[in-house]
Design an enzyme around this catalytic site. Sequence first.
Site, PDB file in Angstrom:
ATOM      1  N   HIS B  62      -6.484  -1.354  -3.329  1.00 13.21           N
ATOM      2  CA  HIS B  62      -5.124  -2.518  -2.716  1.00 13.21           C
ATOM      3  C   HIS B  62      -3.891  -1.757  -2.733  1.00 13.21           C
ATOM      4  O   HIS B  62      -3.442  -1.435  -3.892  1.00 13.21           O
ATOM      5  CB  HIS B  62      -5.258  -3.771  -3.270  1.00 13.21           C
ATOM      6  CG  HIS B  62      -6.676  -4.568  -3.301  1.00 13.21           C
ATOM      7  ND1 HIS B  62      -6.865  -5.358  -2.573  1.00 13.21           N
ATOM      8  CD2 HIS B  62      -7.690  -4.285  -4.053  1.00 13.21           C
ATOM      9  CE1 HIS B  62      -7.991  -5.765  -2.834  1.00 13.21           C
ATOM     10  NE2 HIS B  62      -8.548  -5.396  -3.675  1.00 13.21           N
ATOM     11  N   LEU B  63      -3.393  -1.377  -1.726  1.00 16.92           N
ATOM     12  CA  LEU B  63      -2.128  -0.898  -1.498  1.00 16.92           C
ATOM     13  C   LEU B  63      -1.053  -1.630  -1.481  1.00 16.92           C
ATOM     14  O   LEU B  63       0.397  -1.075  -1.388  1.00 16.92           O
ATOM     15  CB  LEU B  63      -2.171   0.506  -0.548  1.00 16.92           C
ATOM     16  CG  LEU B  63      -3.271   1.543  -0.706  1.00 16.92           C
ATOM     17  CD1 LEU B  63      -3.208   2.347   0.500  1.00 16.92           C
ATOM     18  CD2 LEU B  63      -3.038   2.191  -1.960  1.00 16.92           C
ATOM     19  N   ARG B  64      -0.933  -2.763  -1.229  1.00 17.12           N
ATOM     20  CA  ARG B  64      -0.044  -3.825  -1.289  1.00 17.12           C
ATOM     21  C   ARG B  64       1.016  -3.578  -0.197  1.00 17.12           C
ATOM     22  O   ARG B  64       1.826  -4.255  -0.145  1.00 17.12           O
ATOM     23  CB  ARG B  64       0.831  -3.833  -2.644  1.00 17.12           C
ATOM     24  CG  ARG B  64      -0.188  -3.980  -3.724  1.00 17.12           C
ATOM     25  CD  ARG B  64      -0.845  -5.228  -3.681  1.00 17.12           C
ATOM     26  NE  ARG B  64      -1.364  -5.455  -5.030  1.00 17.12           N
ATOM     27  CZ  ARG B  64      -2.649  -5.934  -5.205  1.00 17.12           C
ATOM     28  NH1 ARG B  64      -3.366  -6.580  -4.133  1.00 17.12           N
ATOM     29  NH2 ARG B  64      -3.455  -6.230  -6.334  1.00 17.12           N
ATOM     30  N   ASN B  94      -5.829  -7.369   2.539  1.00 15.25           N
ATOM     31  CA  ASN B  94      -5.161  -8.368   1.875  1.00 15.25           C
ATOM     32  C   ASN B  94      -3.517  -8.017   1.762  1.00 15.25           C
ATOM     33  O   ASN B  94      -3.173  -8.521   0.687  1.00 15.25           O
ATOM     34  CB  ASN B  94      -5.888  -9.190   0.852  1.00 15.25           C
ATOM     35  CG  ASN B  94      -6.026  -8.245  -0.321  1.00 15.25           C
ATOM     36  OD1 ASN B  94      -6.028  -6.934  -0.189  1.00 15.25           O
ATOM     37  ND2 ASN B  94      -6.113  -8.664  -1.379  1.00 15.25           N
ATOM     38  N   HIS B 178     -16.742  -9.658  -0.834  1.00 19.11           N
ATOM     39  CA  HIS B 178     -16.595  -9.891  -2.285  1.00 19.11           C
ATOM     40  C   HIS B 178     -17.168 -11.132  -2.238  1.00 19.11           C
ATOM     41  O   HIS B 178     -16.800 -12.295  -2.025  1.00 19.11           O
ATOM     42  CB  HIS B 178     -14.889 -10.101  -2.308  1.00 19.11           C
ATOM     43  CG  HIS B 178     -14.270 -10.966  -3.393  1.00 19.11           C
ATOM     44  ND1 HIS B 178     -13.396 -10.118  -4.376  1.00 19.11           N
ATOM     45  CD2 HIS B 178     -14.755 -12.262  -3.820  1.00 19.11           C
ATOM     46  CE1 HIS B 178     -13.338 -11.113  -5.264  1.00 19.11           C
ATOM     47  NE2 HIS B 178     -14.005 -12.268  -5.181  1.00 19.11           N
ATOM     48  N   ASP B 314     -11.329  -0.416  -6.751  1.00 10.41           N
ATOM     49  CA  ASP B 314     -10.822  -1.799  -6.754  1.00 10.41           C
ATOM     50  C   ASP B 314      -9.498  -1.691  -7.460  1.00 10.41           C
ATOM     51  O   ASP B 314      -8.912  -2.482  -8.254  1.00 10.41           O
ATOM     52  CB  ASP B 314     -11.582  -2.935  -7.367  1.00 10.41           C
ATOM     53  CG  ASP B 314     -11.047  -4.236  -7.035  1.00 10.41           C
ATOM     54  OD1 ASP B 314     -11.600  -5.333  -7.393  1.00 10.41           O
ATOM     55  OD2 ASP B 314     -10.074  -4.229  -5.940  1.00 10.41           O
TER      56      ASP B 314
END
Lengths: 336, 445, 183
Positions: B62-64, B94, B178, B314
């Site tokens: 997750h790189l945001r 996301n 997920h 993750d």
Amino acid sequence: MVSQQERPETILEEPALAPASWRRRHDLDRDDCTIDVIELVMTTADRMREVLGREVPRVPALRGTTVVNLFYENSTRTRTSFELAARTLGADIINIATASSSVTKGETLIDTVRTVQALGAQIIVMRHPSSGAPYLAMRHSNVSYINAGDGRHAHPTQALLDLYTLRDAVGSVRGRKVVIAGDITHSRVARSNIWGLTAAGAEVTLSGPPTLIPREYACASEGRLPPVKVDYDFDRAIEGADVVMMLRLQGERQQAGLIPSLREYAQLYQLTEERLARAARGAVVMHPGPVNQGVEIAPEVAHGSHSLIEAQVTNGVAIRMALLYLIAGHRREGAR
Amino acid sequence: MRLLIRGGRLLDPASHLDGELDLLLEDGLIKARRHDLDADGAEVIDARGMLVTPGFVDLHCHLREPGEEHKETIASGAAAAARGGFTTICAMPNTHPPTDSRGLVEALLERGEATTVRVLPIGAVTRALEGKDLADLADMAEAGAVAFSDDGRPIWDAAVMRRALEYGLITGRAVSDHCEDLALSAGGVMNEGWVSARLGLAGIPTAAEEAAVARDIQLCELTGGRLHIAHVSTRGSVELVRRAKERGLPVSAEVTPHHLVLVDEAVMGGVEAMGEALAYDTNARVNPPLRSRADVEACVEGLRDGVIDCIATDHAPHAEEDKLCEFDHAANGISGFETAFALCNSLVASGWAPIETLVERMTSGAARAFALDERFPGLGTLADGAPADVTIIDLGETWVVDRAAFASRGRNTPLAGQTLTGRVKATIGGGKIAWSELRQEVPVG
Amino acid sequence: MSDNGARERVLLNRDEIRRAITRIAHEIVEANRGADAIILVGMRTRGFPLAERLSRAIEAFEGTKVPTGVLDVGLYRDDLTYLSVSPTLQPSEIPTDIEGRSVVLVDDVLFTGRTIRAALDALIDYGRPQRVQLAVLVDRGHRELPIRADFVGKNIPTARSEDVRVCLEEIDGRDEVVLVQGE
């Protein structure tokens, strides 16, 4: 001990020091509690009860100490109990009900306790809806904490006052059969009492609907949980019980679908006169309060001759005085 | 641009290569592997005593960015990945806005190109991650999405999952689910077990994951679409995947480093900490949660057998305030890039499997699960002509996890202060040095 | 016997203690013109056996049984904030109503006077005596408050660094008062 230079030459006689069993700055849970800690608190509470019985129930022991009641959940009885305890010991007590404070403006728990500390509090009595909240607060501030209830995790003073009440009523609980019935999953009273009662040698059985008792208490759980039995059949579980401890059933549980209806729950798990008759002769009935009359306990039983409910409330003050006294002695820097 | 890695122990599981060889990289590709290669004007990295492997491939991070740059950016995430030895990372969609259309896939690719790590987009399965309508899967695949997922959420509607898998037949991409039955997990904040019973925290039963895994496997059988199970964490899930593979279904699975080593007791502060104040360590709060010892053992076995194809981090960075709060309110996630290899290396040390297996699960095994080797031939290997993605490791070096020194903006790790063995000393992406603690000799003249 | 090599000197032996107690008993009765309205309240820990002995002595020569009580001043100390551990609280028991009576506080050693101040506070919370007197076996000086003993077994000047230890049969297995030199 403080060095000769620092410590004023005061008392000519070395005070009889508390045995090694009380060496805590905080009272956060009853997990892994030992019988000698329980006994120390109870003998101290005996002294406090003497004070409460006097014409003028007040001693100067905690004069100059500021105690803050930091309650994130409404509670008249526990908060008042702590307030009386603090005042009787001569401490200054401040009540913070967070609904009316800056907390509603989004202040974090850590910021709140730091503010309370900066205002001069030495002891914080905290009740919070999240399990674990007092541990977080403790790690980020330098005051002593007494846990007045955190989420569903612990209500350590309740367990002590329950044991104290039992000591008056039945003497030693060693080998006695205790049934704790109701919503165990959501009950911090149940969790703390399970620790306290098993440490004191009682045989504990949990009873209630399967949806409200964590499965892990029924299996061995590799010895990580205190040893208890589980019996979903309340009529059977109560047979021969010396102590019947009923837990409050909150309306939300039905809304959450954990039980089909309060009516059916009462049919299966309410402590009625009839059910109580299956318990041992002289069995006592307990409830942490407030009582849902007609749900978990029939009114005539709650007010009946077997009931210790009122004694629990009275003993709460003495026990909380004892804890405040023992902890006040540990808030010096360097004490663990 | 030429780079010579000299004197290291070359370990390329895909070609069963394990020996002391020099490795020459030229123009972004692997050029040669031989004894005593001549530098001939190339920059030289002295890798004596080191392990030289293909660059690690991460199928789940997750790189945001866009939207939560205070937690991480593509640049800081890539820098953290490089420190962890990763040269290819697949970014979950996301973000805010989520990666659910061609334009956003392309934007991510472009931002990723500014780094020395290969950043590959995973596209959303459903529009806005709402779980209702399929996003333009084929369009995104063409634009460069390497897989599809709605991670941090499950694809809760079975009909939507079925259709997503069916579209996989034309995109050729896996759907990474997920797996979480939201009704069973509702309200839960950690694994349901004796620890949650003791701590008074609402639990997430293993069945919440297994019910969803079982459903997805049936849908995979129905449709024939490629299914990838994200972050497997339970014994039951491993068993379900094992049986699905035995039936020949196109199922692959990943596991995180923390689910291979840490157990739910970490929330308490560990069993050793009993007697001290309970920790309620929010750094150990993650979804799926840390599970029981039996679950961890099953995952470790499953990874060894190959039932679980690969390790995926993750990596989930969070801001300090998201973790510095009551356990109930804390965000889920561990910032894992920089500790991934060393944490998994502890398994090798305890006799789980040889280092070759671990490396395979972090390189070619991962690449194969998403068929990345089809798009980038040789990815995850050190074959001639493969991308010049190389990781250099000192297997014996011990180091203490210092989260203040993380390249990631996320400092949320339950491993702070722990001593780990095995340190990534240099990472080369596309022939360029992405991260190095080693001496380099620049060619003279 | 001495621990850690500190030097010890016996100040009062068994017989001297016995005579002192007998004399104090007589003085109490004399000062109060009889034994009728007296209560002997012993301080925890060693004041209490002394109070009991005084009561028995008075009963022997006067024929009157003087009631005894025990007082624990743990909750009244002025130094709680300086200690690292809360003192264990012992029960206090004062068997008769002290209202209007003559209370004689009994303790083994009088030093700074702070214990007696605490005792006076505690006593007032039990009621309002007509008068309060103080009997001690040893007065070692170094008063920090305006407190004095009405009845003293022996006055012993001491240095601050010294320690006066009273050993009583009932608690320590022997009767002896010892002066211990400081380190």
